[in-house]
Design an enzyme around this catalytic site. Structure first.
Site, PDB file in Angstrom:
ATOM      1  N   LYS A 153       0.822  -1.221   0.000  1.00  0.00           N
ATOM      2  CA  LYS A 153       0.000   0.000   0.000  1.00  0.00           C
ATOM      3  C   LYS A 153       0.856   1.272   0.000  1.00  0.00           C
ATOM      4  O   LYS A 153       0.625   2.188  -0.786  1.00  0.00           O
ATOM      5  CB  LYS A 153      -0.939  -0.012   1.205  1.00  0.00           C
ATOM      6  CG  LYS A 153      -2.043  -1.054   1.127  1.00  0.00           C
ATOM      7  CD  LYS A 153      -2.977  -0.931   2.321  1.00  0.00           C
ATOM      8  CE  LYS A 153      -4.167  -1.887   2.176  1.00  0.00           C
ATOM      9  NZ  LYS A 153      -3.766  -3.302   2.294  1.00  0.00           N
ATOM     10  N   ASP A 173       9.937  -6.828  -4.722  1.00  0.00           N
ATOM     11  CA  ASP A 173       8.934  -7.393  -3.827  1.00  0.00           C
ATOM     12  C   ASP A 173       8.723  -8.856  -4.196  1.00  0.00           C
ATOM     13  O   ASP A 173       8.969  -9.264  -5.337  1.00  0.00           O
ATOM     14  CB  ASP A 173       7.609  -6.632  -3.937  1.00  0.00           C
ATOM     15  CG  ASP A 173       6.793  -6.692  -2.646  1.00  0.00           C
ATOM     16  OD1 ASP A 173       6.763  -7.769  -2.024  1.00  0.00           O
ATOM     17  OD2 ASP A 173       6.212  -5.667  -2.262  1.00  0.00           O
ATOM     18  N   PRO A 206       8.365  -4.586   5.452  1.00  0.00           N
ATOM     19  CA  PRO A 206       8.272  -4.937   6.873  1.00  0.00           C
ATOM     20  C   PRO A 206       9.610  -5.469   7.358  1.00  0.00           C
ATOM     21  O   PRO A 206      10.454  -5.877   6.546  1.00  0.00           O
ATOM     22  CB  PRO A 206       7.201  -6.039   6.883  1.00  0.00           C
ATOM     23  CG  PRO A 206       7.342  -6.694   5.539  1.00  0.00           C
ATOM     24  CD  PRO A 206       7.686  -5.569   4.586  1.00  0.00           C
ATOM     25  N   ASP A 258      13.322   8.154   8.811  1.00  0.00           N
ATOM     26  CA  ASP A 258      12.298   8.406   9.824  1.00  0.00           C
ATOM     27  C   ASP A 258      12.359   7.304  10.884  1.00  0.00           C
ATOM     28  O   ASP A 258      11.616   7.343  11.857  1.00  0.00           O
ATOM     29  CB  ASP A 258      10.909   8.450   9.195  1.00  0.00           C
ATOM     30  CG  ASP A 258       9.835   8.870  10.187  1.00  0.00           C
ATOM     31  OD1 ASP A 258       9.972   9.962  10.785  1.00  0.00           O
ATOM     32  OD2 ASP A 258       8.862   8.102  10.385  1.00  0.00           O
ATOM     33  N   GLU A 263      16.297   2.912  17.693  1.00  0.00           N
ATOM     34  CA  GLU A 263      15.429   4.027  18.070  1.00  0.00           C
ATOM     35  C   GLU A 263      14.672   3.793  19.373  1.00  0.00           C
ATOM     36  O   GLU A 263      14.212   4.751  19.996  1.00  0.00           O
ATOM     37  CB  GLU A 263      14.416   4.317  16.962  1.00  0.00           C
ATOM     38  CG  GLU A 263      13.367   3.253  16.743  1.00  0.00           C
ATOM     39  CD  GLU A 263      12.403   3.625  15.627  1.00  0.00           C
ATOM     40  OE1 GLU A 263      11.204   3.723  15.916  1.00  0.00           O
ATOM     41  OE2 GLU A 263      12.835   3.822  14.476  1.00  0.00           O
TER      42      GLU A 263
END
Length: 330
Positions: A153, A173, A206, A258, A263
């Site tokens: 998506k 992919d 992912p 990002d 993190e």
């Protein structure tokens, strides 16, 4: 249902309360779920967590011991939760599989444009009334080759945007998207082939055993010199040390992040008074002029927040009423 919401941010609480409509009793805790905070879950039917919370086996066993039956994720990724252990313990787990692919893809484009057109440096100069434009040369996106790793998506929206800029698209992919091939001319190929040809790579995969450190030393070594890498997916898809070497050598021309592989100890917190000097990699990245980092806020749009909280409450509603739910992971 009594629900403890871990990692509750000030900006999301009003959205959660509106979506809940007073159906469940929500208690908000700013701390993340960890071995130190899991005791707070005693007496709750469900807990809700975010991407940086700890859903490891030992934490899940504690939750089960304390009577928690449900674990509602306020995110899509679930690599922080041991689903096999949750299944064994009988703890139901659900995520938010689809909220706003536009939010993530548009943020990826923002990072790309900010890096390419040197917007941070340009604005920094102007704020000091320095209007010199030397050293601010970018490049046209038109006719550039863009490799999109992960064409689900979010990757599909990214492809559409890049096609609008006039870019040539390559996809990587397991499943090829027929629409992207037919409408936008996307050509699917190997990761190695993309790295050799692409001017820009945007990551939308992912994190799992197959994608962990997908971008490693061997891959960096074959990249087209000057390549721009954008990662709004998961930090550990990049081997940070190898990427740093690529940046220092000039093979990687720019990097937009990002997410960051370590993190969990940093993001969503004000670390300005406790700079993590022990993490030398984030220090190095943060001082590089061709690196632009945001603190995992690609999802942070009004539309995305409304959808995330709506689906989170929907998952709780389904569990309470015994309704079948396609969002269930366990």
């Amino acid at each position: 249902m009594e629900v403890l919401v871990y990692s509750a941010k000030d900006f999301e609480i009003p959205y959660l309360e509106e979506a809940n409509s007073k159906r469940h009793k929500l208690t908000f805790l700013s701390e993340s779920l960890s071995s130190e905070t899991v005791m707070n879950s005693v007496g709750y039917d469900a807990v809700s967590i975010f991407s940086a919370d700890d859903g490891s086996a030992i934490i899940l066993e504690k939750l089960k011991e304390f009577g928690v039956k449900y674990l509602a994720l306020r995110c899509t990724g679930h690599d922080n939760v041991n689903l096999k252990v949750a299944a064994r313990l009988g703890i139901k787990v659900a995520n938010v599989p689809d909220y706003s692919p536009y939010a993530i893809a548009e943020h990826a484009v923002s990072l790309l444009l900010g890096l390419n057109r040197r917007l941070i440096e340009s604005n920094k100069r102007v704020r000091s009334f320095n209007f010199d434009i030397n050293g601010l040369i970018g490049f046209d996106l038109n006719n550039k080759t863009v490799g999109i790793l992960g064409t689900g998506k979010i990757g599909s929206v990214m492809a559409k945007i890049m096609y609008g800029f006039g870019c040539k698209l390559f996809g990587y992919d397991l499943v090829q998207n027929k629409t992207l091939k037919e409408k936008y001319g996307m050509a699917y190929t190997s990761l190695e082939d993309i790295c050799r040809q692409a001017d820009i790579i945007s990551i939308h995969l992912p994190l799992n055993s197959e994608t962990h450190y997908l971008i490693n030393k061997n891959i960096v070594d074959i990249m087209k010199p000057g390549i721009v890498i954008i990662n709004t997916a998961r930090g550990a898809i990049l081997d940070t040390k190898s990427v740093l070497v690529g940046l220092e050598s000039g093979v990687i021309g720019a990097l937009g992040l990002d997410v960051y592989e370590h993190e969990k100890k940093l993001f969503f917190k004000d670390m300005s008074q406790a700079i993590p000097f022990e993490d030398i990699n984030i220090i190095k990245l943060n001082i590089m002029p061709n690196v632009l980092i945001t603190g995992h806020h690609a999802f942070l749009t009004e539309e995305a927040l409304a959808k995330i909280t709506e689906i989170t409450i929907y998952n709780l509603n389904c569990w309470e009423s015994g309704k079948e739910n396609t969002n269930d992971l366990v």
